[in-house]
Design a protein around this motif. Structure first.
Motif, PDB file in Angstrom:
ATOM      1  N   MET A 186       0.850  -1.207   0.000  1.00 57.80           N
ATOM      2  CA  MET A 186       0.000   0.000   0.000  1.00 57.80           C
ATOM      3  C   MET A 186       0.881   1.251   0.000  1.00 57.80           C
ATOM      4  SD  MET A 186      -3.432  -0.552   2.207  1.00 57.80           S
ATOM      5  CE  MET A 186      -2.716  -1.152   3.743  1.00 57.80           C
TER       6      MET A 186
ATOM      7  N   PHE B 247       3.495  12.623  10.355  1.00 61.63           N
ATOM      8  CA  PHE B 247       2.431  11.627  10.258  1.00 61.63           C
ATOM      9  C   PHE B 247       2.756  10.668   9.120  1.00 61.63           C
ATOM     10  CE2 PHE B 247       0.497  15.420  11.985  1.00 61.63           C
ATOM     11  CZ  PHE B 247      -0.308  14.949  12.998  1.00 61.63           C
ATOM     12  N   GLU B 248       2.727   9.373   9.408  1.00 61.14           N
ATOM     13  CA  GLU B 248       2.879   8.377   8.353  1.00 61.14           C
ATOM     14  C   GLU B 248       1.590   7.576   8.291  1.00 61.14           C
ATOM     15  OE1 GLU B 248       7.686   7.405   8.716  1.00 61.14           O
ATOM     16  OE2 GLU B 248       6.197   5.800   8.886  1.00 61.14           O
ATOM     17  N   PHE B 249       1.056   7.392   7.108  1.00 63.01           N
ATOM     18  CA  PHE B 249      -0.099   6.506   6.984  1.00 63.01           C
ATOM     19  C   PHE B 249      -0.142   5.864   5.616  1.00 63.01           C
ATOM     20  CE2 PHE B 249      -2.534   9.739   4.689  1.00 63.01           C
ATOM     21  CZ  PHE B 249      -2.061  10.919   5.219  1.00 63.01           C
ATOM     22  N   THR B 250      -0.935   4.802   5.515  1.00 64.93           N
ATOM     23  CA  THR B 250      -1.072   4.112   4.240  1.00 64.93           C
ATOM     24  C   THR B 250      -2.426   4.468   3.655  1.00 64.93           C
ATOM     25  OG1 THR B 250      -1.962   2.190   5.371  1.00 64.93           O
ATOM     26  CG2 THR B 250       0.377   2.188   4.901  1.00 64.93           C
ATOM     27  N   VAL B 251      -2.534   4.293   2.351  1.00 63.07           N
ATOM     28  CA  VAL B 251      -3.809   4.572   1.705  1.00 63.07           C
ATOM     29  C   VAL B 251      -4.193   3.340   0.892  1.00 63.07           C
ATOM     30  CG1 VAL B 251      -2.657   5.727  -0.226  1.00 63.07           C
ATOM     31  CG2 VAL B 251      -5.054   6.190   0.226  1.00 63.07           C
ATOM     32  N   GLU B 252      -5.475   3.017   0.925  1.00 62.48           N
ATOM     33  CA  GLU B 252      -5.969   1.872   0.160  1.00 62.48           C
ATOM     34  C   GLU B 252      -6.030   2.230  -1.306  1.00 62.48           C
ATOM     35  OE1 GLU B 252      -9.750   0.308   1.402  1.00 62.48           O
ATOM     36  OE2 GLU B 252      -8.933   0.065   3.413  1.00 62.48           O
TER      37      GLU B 252
ATOM     38  N   VAL C  39      -7.205  11.358  -4.789  1.00 58.47           N
ATOM     39  CA  VAL C  39      -6.720  10.942  -3.471  1.00 58.47           C
ATOM     40  C   VAL C  39      -5.715  11.970  -2.955  1.00 58.47           C
ATOM     41  CG1 VAL C  39      -5.417   9.181  -2.222  1.00 58.47           C
ATOM     42  CG2 VAL C  39      -7.135   8.503  -3.887  1.00 58.47           C
TER      43      VAL C  39
ATOM     44  N   GLU D  83      -7.362  14.865  -1.562  1.00 60.88           N
ATOM     45  CA  GLU D  83      -7.911  14.520  -0.261  1.00 60.88           C
ATOM     46  C   GLU D  83      -6.819  14.537   0.814  1.00 60.88           C
ATOM     47  OE1 GLU D  83     -10.943  11.034   0.916  1.00 60.88           O
ATOM     48  OE2 GLU D  83     -10.737  11.380  -1.235  1.00 60.88           O
ATOM     49  N   VAL D  84      -5.647  14.026   0.441  1.00 59.14           N
ATOM     50  CA  VAL D  84      -4.513  14.022   1.375  1.00 59.14           C
ATOM     51  C   VAL D  84      -4.177  15.459   1.782  1.00 59.14           C
ATOM     52  CG1 VAL D  84      -2.043  13.586   1.598  1.00 59.14           C
ATOM     53  CG2 VAL D  84      -3.513  11.853   0.587  1.00 59.14           C
TER      54      VAL D  84
ATOM     55  N   LYS E  45     -10.192   5.546   3.870  1.00 54.51           N
ATOM     56  CA  LYS E  45      -9.126   4.964   3.054  1.00 54.51           C
ATOM     57  C   LYS E  45      -7.726   5.219   3.622  1.00 54.51           C
ATOM     58  CE  LYS E  45      -9.863   7.090  -1.032  1.00 54.51           C
ATOM     59  NZ  LYS E  45     -10.779   8.219  -0.804  1.00 54.51           N
TER      60      LYS E  45
ATOM     61  N   ARG F 264       0.576   6.687  12.003  1.00 54.50           N
ATOM     62  CA  ARG F 264       1.527   6.712  13.118  1.00 54.50           C
ATOM     63  C   ARG F 264       2.056   8.136  13.217  1.00 54.50           C
ATOM     64  NH1 ARG F 264       2.286   1.742  14.941  1.00 54.50           N
ATOM     65  NH2 ARG F 264       4.151   2.150  16.140  1.00 54.50           N
TER      66      ARG F 264
END
Lengths: 92, 92
Positions: free
Chosen positions: A1, A43-48, A55, A58-59, B33, B38
């Motif tokens: 992801m 901030f670290e995150f994953t996106v589907e 997207v 949106e980020v 999504k 973290r």
């Protein structure tokens, strides 16, 4: 992801007590050459799914409205899988 | 003056309550999504004079011993004027 990283820093014109304390601690420990420490958030995150331009928009919205506090903080960088995304909101 | 950035994240195997809360908040606001948020820290500071390999070694030491807590956090990136520095301490 795909992994997204949003970096948020306190605005340059604001005092940053946490940074000031860190600068002071470094000086006391003998590291006087390191100065003007400022402490922000990462901030670290994953996106589907895939990162389309929708997207991405949106980020940027999430970064500006939820992950950072507009009054005291700036979003300084947004990267998708280590690739830097343009930040065009500086013009506002 | 050269600007140094040190990024510190909670270790992958640890719970990150702040990140969990952020993931939940995003989901409640309709951004399902985005997942596995973290939250770490980003330190920005300037250094007096040129960044020699000695100064770099000092930066790595400061990052490992003062800016991060070895037990719960990892230094994930060190950049000098936007140039990524090798992190070779992963081998330990």
């Amino acid at each position: 992801m795909p992994k997204i990283v949003v970096d948020v820093m306190p605005k340059a014109e604001l005092l940053d007590p946490q940074g000031k304390a860190t600068t002071g601690a470094l000086a006391r420990l003998g590291y006087e050459k390191f100065q003007n420490v400022r402490v922000g958030k990462r901030f670290e995150f994953t996106v589907e799914g895939e990162v389309t331009s929708e997207v991405l928009a949106e980020v940027c919205k999430v970064a500006d409205e939820i992950l950072s506090n507009d009054v005291i903080e700036d979003v300084v960088a947004i990267t998708v899988d280590d690739e830097l995304i343009e930040l065009e909101d500086e013009a506002e």
